[in-house]
Design a protein around this motif. Sequence first.
Motif, mmCIF file in Angstrom:
data_model
loop_
_atom_site.group_PDB
_atom_site.id
_atom_site.type_symbol
_atom_site.label_atom_id
_atom_site.label_comp_id
_atom_site.label_asym_id
_atom_site.label_seq_id
_atom_site.Cartn_x
_atom_site.Cartn_y
_atom_site.Cartn_z
ATOM 1 N N VAL A 6 -9.094 27.998 26.148
ATOM 2 C CA VAL A 6 -8.315 29.236 26.031
ATOM 3 C C VAL A 6 -8.956 30.131 24.978
ATOM 4 C CG1 VAL A 6 -6.079 30.243 25.475
ATOM 5 C CG2 VAL A 6 -6.202 28.106 26.773
ATOM 6 N N ASP A 7 -9.179 31.384 25.351
ATOM 7 C CA ASP A 7 -9.872 32.371 24.517
ATOM 8 C C ASP A 7 -8.897 33.485 24.138
ATOM 9 O OD1 ASP A 7 -11.971 33.658 23.236
ATOM 10 O OD2 ASP A 7 -13.236 33.774 25.023
ATOM 11 N N TRP A 8 -9.307 34.320 23.190
ATOM 12 C CA TRP A 8 -8.497 35.432 22.688
ATOM 13 C C TRP A 8 -9.160 36.754 23.046
ATOM 14 C CZ3 TRP A 8 -11.269 31.916 19.788
ATOM 15 C CH2 TRP A 8 -12.433 32.392 19.173
ATOM 16 N N PRO A 40 -12.686 44.421 22.249
ATOM 17 C CA PRO A 40 -14.017 44.547 21.639
ATOM 18 C C PRO A 40 -14.727 43.210 21.529
ATOM 19 C CG PRO A 40 -12.316 44.647 19.949
ATOM 20 C CD PRO A 40 -11.599 44.581 21.270
ATOM 21 N N ALA A 41 -15.926 43.230 20.983
ATOM 22 C CA ALA A 41 -16.727 42.016 20.811
ATOM 23 C C ALA A 41 -16.031 41.036 19.874
ATOM 24 C CB ALA A 41 -18.098 42.369 20.254
ATOM 25 N N GLY A 42 -16.425 39.761 20.018
ATOM 26 C CA GLY A 42 -15.913 38.732 19.128
ATOM 27 C C GLY A 42 -15.128 37.652 19.820
ATOM 28 N N VAL A 43 -15.082 37.643 21.158
ATOM 29 C CA VAL A 43 -14.337 36.610 21.870
ATOM 30 C C VAL A 43 -15.062 35.273 21.732
ATOM 31 C CG1 VAL A 43 -13.414 38.299 23.484
ATOM 32 C CG2 VAL A 43 -15.477 37.023 24.098
ATOM 33 N N GLY A 44 -14.307 34.190 21.866
ATOM 34 C CA GLY A 44 -14.868 32.864 21.652
ATOM 35 C C GLY A 44 -15.870 32.441 22.701
ATOM 36 N N HIS A 45 -15.663 32.880 23.949
ATOM 37 C CA HIS A 45 -16.515 32.455 25.058
ATOM 38 C C HIS A 45 -17.946 32.965 24.904
ATOM 39 C CE1 HIS A 45 -17.012 30.780 29.072
ATOM 40 N NE2 HIS A 45 -17.574 31.909 29.489
ATOM 41 N N ALA A 46 -18.131 34.057 24.152
ATOM 42 C CA ALA A 46 -19.460 34.653 24.003
ATOM 43 C C ALA A 46 -20.193 34.138 22.768
ATOM 44 C CB ALA A 46 -19.337 36.172 23.920
ATOM 45 N N ARG A 47 -19.565 33.245 22.007
ATOM 46 C CA ARG A 47 -20.192 32.742 20.782
ATOM 47 C C ARG A 47 -21.131 31.577 21.077
ATOM 48 N NH1 ARG A 47 -17.052 34.065 15.894
ATOM 49 N NH2 ARG A 47 -15.656 35.781 16.506
ATOM 50 N N THR A 48 -22.012 31.324 20.131
ATOM 51 C CA THR A 48 -22.905 30.171 20.225
ATOM 52 C C THR A 48 -22.739 29.332 18.958
ATOM 53 O OG1 THR A 48 -24.492 31.470 21.503
ATOM 54 C CG2 THR A 48 -25.268 29.399 20.554
ATOM 55 N N PRO A 49 -22.139 28.131 19.063
ATOM 56 C CA PRO A 49 -21.554 27.551 20.273
ATOM 57 C C PRO A 49 -20.233 28.252 20.622
ATOM 58 C CG PRO A 49 -21.050 26.174 18.386
ATOM 59 C CD PRO A 49 -21.979 27.252 17.879
ATOM 60 N N ARG A 50 -19.815 28.063 21.858
ATOM 61 C CA ARG A 50 -18.554 28.659 22.282
ATOM 62 C C ARG A 50 -17.393 28.104 21.462
ATOM 63 N NH1 ARG A 50 -19.531 28.720 28.876
ATOM 64 N NH2 ARG A 50 -20.913 30.560 28.855
ATOM 65 N N ARG A 51 -16.399 28.947 21.268
ATOM 66 C CA ARG A 51 -15.239 28.570 20.455
ATOM 67 C C ARG A 51 -13.963 28.904 21.217
ATOM 68 N NH1 ARG A 51 -13.819 31.193 14.490
ATOM 69 N NH2 ARG A 51 -11.749 30.233 14.222
#
Length: 277
Positions: free
Chosen positions: A117-119, A241-252
């Motif tokens: 689940v992402d924000w 805007p940017a900063g969602v967890g799915h786009a992070r490395t590693p995903r969050r």
Amino acid sequence: MKTTTRSGRMCLVTGGAVIDVERASAGRFPADPLAVFERWTEFTDWAAGVRTGPPAPEGPAEAPVPEPRQVFAIGLNYRDHAAEAGLTLPESPPTFTKFMTSITGPDTELTLPSEFVDWEAELVVVIGRRADRVSAQDAWDHVAGLTVGQDYSERVVQGAGPVPQFSLGKSFPGFSPTGPVLVTVDEFDDPDDLAVECLINGESVQKSRTSAMVFPVPELIARLSAVCPLLPGDLIFTGTPAGVGHARTPRRYLRPGDDVVTRVEGIGQLHQTCVAG
């Protein structure tokens, strides 16, 4: 002017008071928020002169529009979010829906149906007048007000093929909190330039301004109303805007115990505590 909902009843927020609209108007306006949005111009004319009145029911604030007829949501509406997703800027607003049963109030427990689940912090527009083929120039005249929203997203369901299931992945119970109040457009110096922020456990994970939208609110209303009429009480989640967890490395992704706060300048904030499903 600010409104909220308590115990399913439309309330007017003025000064430090929260006033029950039906009782304060001696029955001129009903308790049902959606019925009030159908008479929004008449209601705002009346509310402008109200300073005191019967108090609202005890209890927490609920969604300003608990049962909207239509909920529109926009994808890739910030340049930095499109960039973090590795996608080109859209030529028209990518549009999906969040089903009505996902709508909830501003201060809730968020039950996590999975570990994915992402924000997505968002400004939400509430329609106040039927908008049918409305120009961008006239669009703000059809807006009742603005509120805060979160577009919580279960990324596995959302991405399930052969075509993505955006509406399903973003419509689990509690995935569309809004509130705590609706604020009319005249309360803002510039309704096209508001700060948006999301914090998880006190850490700022998203921070931007609505002036960074690819398609500003008036353009969204013009493009959506060119296809289907927008009705009083309808919601538009305007993108994140940017900063969602799915786009992070590693995903969050969100975990039980996480504390999520979503803010929009001049409106207020949402608060969800994540619990295991």
